[in-house]
Design a protein around this motif. Structure first.
Motif, PDB file in Angstrom:
ATOM      1  N   VAL A  59       0.833  -1.207   0.000  1.00  0.00           N
ATOM      2  CA  VAL A  59       0.000   0.000   0.000  1.00  0.00           C
ATOM      3  C   VAL A  59       0.869   1.258   0.000  1.00  0.00           C
ATOM      4  O   VAL A  59       0.660   2.188  -0.794  1.00  0.00           O
ATOM      5  N   VAL A  60       1.861   1.289   0.883  1.00  0.00           N
ATOM      6  CA  VAL A  60       2.736   2.466   1.001  1.00  0.00           C
ATOM      7  C   VAL A  60       3.502   2.701  -0.305  1.00  0.00           C
ATOM      8  O   VAL A  60       3.561   3.826  -0.819  1.00  0.00           O
ATOM      9  N   LEU A  61       4.085   1.638  -0.854  1.00  0.00           N
ATOM     10  CA  LEU A  61       4.835   1.769  -2.111  1.00  0.00           C
ATOM     11  C   LEU A  61       3.913   2.180  -3.267  1.00  0.00           C
ATOM     12  O   LEU A  61       4.291   2.986  -4.117  1.00  0.00           O
ATOM     13  N   GLY A  62       2.684   1.630  -3.251  1.00  0.00           N
ATOM     14  CA  GLY A  62       1.736   1.956  -4.311  1.00  0.00           C
ATOM     15  C   GLY A  62       1.404   3.435  -4.337  1.00  0.00           C
ATOM     16  O   GLY A  62       1.445   4.074  -5.398  1.00  0.00           O
ATOM     17  N   PHE A  63       1.104   3.997  -3.181  1.00  0.00           N
ATOM     18  CA  PHE A  63       0.736   5.409  -3.167  1.00  0.00           C
ATOM     19  C   PHE A  63       1.949   6.327  -3.284  1.00  0.00           C
ATOM     20  O   PHE A  63       1.817   7.460  -3.746  1.00  0.00           O
ATOM     21  N   ALA A  64       3.119   5.846  -2.907  1.00  0.00           N
ATOM     22  CA  ALA A  64       4.340   6.620  -3.180  1.00  0.00           C
ATOM     23  C   ALA A  64       4.534   6.740  -4.686  1.00  0.00           C
ATOM     24  O   ALA A  64       4.871   7.817  -5.214  1.00  0.00           O
ATOM     25  N   PHE A  65       4.298   5.643  -5.400  1.00  0.00           N
ATOM     26  CA  PHE A  65       4.379   5.642  -6.873  1.00  0.00           C
ATOM     27  C   PHE A  65       3.373   6.628  -7.466  1.00  0.00           C
ATOM     28  O   PHE A  65       3.696   7.388  -8.391  1.00  0.00           O
ATOM     29  N   PHE A 190      -2.712   1.441  -8.448  1.00  0.00           N
ATOM     30  CA  PHE A 190      -3.788   1.916  -7.568  1.00  0.00           C
ATOM     31  C   PHE A 190      -4.693   0.752  -7.158  1.00  0.00           C
ATOM     32  O   PHE A 190      -5.037   0.587  -5.984  1.00  0.00           O
ATOM     33  N   GLY A 191      -5.070  -0.077  -8.133  1.00  0.00           N
ATOM     34  CA  GLY A 191      -5.934  -1.224  -7.855  1.00  0.00           C
ATOM     35  C   GLY A 191      -5.274  -2.239  -6.933  1.00  0.00           C
ATOM     36  O   GLY A 191      -5.915  -2.782  -6.030  1.00  0.00           O
ATOM     37  N   ILE A 192      -3.984  -2.490  -7.144  1.00  0.00           N
ATOM     38  CA  ILE A 192      -3.256  -3.454  -6.302  1.00  0.00           C
ATOM     39  C   ILE A 192      -3.148  -2.934  -4.871  1.00  0.00           C
ATOM     40  O   ILE A 192      -3.329  -3.691  -3.903  1.00  0.00           O
ATOM     41  N   ALA A 193      -2.878  -1.630  -4.715  1.00  0.00           N
ATOM     42  CA  ALA A 193      -2.798  -1.040  -3.371  1.00  0.00           C
ATOM     43  C   ALA A 193      -4.146  -1.127  -2.667  1.00  0.00           C
ATOM     44  O   ALA A 193      -4.220  -1.422  -1.465  1.00  0.00           O
TER      45      ALA A 193
END
Length: 264
Positions: A59-65, A190-193
């Protein structure tokens, strides 16, 4: 139940957006996966912790991206954090939901239950030291949750608002908007996070329910029976085709009402 509505609906939405699975079927799949995650607890709590920590990392890496790709104006974001605008009733509703999603009162009970027997202080000095470490742990967890929530808002403002797409107010709209304005990869991340967040939080919510029931009413319901009971409202929301994003927001507003009780 309020927690599970948010997390199961969120995970179901993610499966629907990523793979085109119908929402009700996706809710059943999300529930089954959460069952599997909880089953790890029988093999030792460390494995369950590792899986949930891994999902939080996703989640953290996803939204950092997403933040890197949406390029929000840092100065404007800081200014509006300090001097926020006011958008009426809907803004108050969203703000209350964000508080519920960030503080998560049920997790306060769970955190206390999981840590109180891990390291037992032999003296008042040791107990104070343990309490200090627990406070640091909680502050880090709360800060992480807050940063993820803030990053979602900053991404939406930096990407959709500045592009004139102010009508986007659903998760599906955000997913499609990311695909149109950034790339299909950004929408997929976004979907994976969203999926990782839903599955991890759903498992934590079920464990919290056990802690609250044991502590307050001295009852213990088998975890899989409780999982099925708490899953039911989320499946009803999906089955009668209520707007998923609205259900998510309202469930978090309800969750926020539990914060004063947890603090007391």
């Amino acid at each position: 139940m309020s927690t599970d509505i948010a997390e199961v609906v969120g995970a179901a939405l993610a499966l629907n957006l990523l793979f085109g699975v119908p929402l009700f079927t996706a809710g059943l799949v999300a529930g089954a996966v959460a069952f599997g995650i909880l089953a790890l607890q029988q093999r030792g709590f460390r494995r369950l912790e590792a899986v949930i920590a891994g999902m939080v990392g996703v989640v953290v890496l996803g939204f950092a991206f997403e933040i890197v790709n949406s390029k929000p104006d840092g100065g404007e974001a800081l200014k509006h954090l300090v001097v926020p605008g006011f958008g009426g009733t809907e803004s108050v509703l969203l703000a209350t939901g964000i508080i519920g999603a960030t503080v998560m009162p049920h997790v306060i009970y769970l955190h206390s239950a999981l840590t109180q027997r891990r390291v037992v202080g032999r003296s008042d000095r040791e107990r104070r030291q343990i309490l200090r470490f627990e406070r640091i742990d909680v502050v880090i967890a709360m800060a992480l949750a807050g940063v993820v929530n803030l990053s979602m808002m900053a991404m939406a403002a930096g990407l959709f608002h500045t592009s004139g797409l102010v009508e986007i107010d659903t998760i599906e709209g955000a997913f499609n908007g990311l695909g149109d304005l950034v790339s299909a990869n950004a929408a997929t991340v976004f979907g994976i996070a969203l999926l990782a967040s839903g599955l991890a939080s759903s498992s934590v919510g079920t464990m919290s329910g056990q802690v609250v029931m044991q502590g307050f009413i001295q009852r213990r319901i088998p975890i899989f029976l409780r999982r099925a009971i708490t899953l039911a409202p989320a499946l009803v929301v999906l089955g009668v085709e209520l707007p998923p994003t609205d259900a998510l927001v309202i469930s978090q507003v309800v969750l926020s009402f539990g914060i004063p009780f947890a603090l007391v």
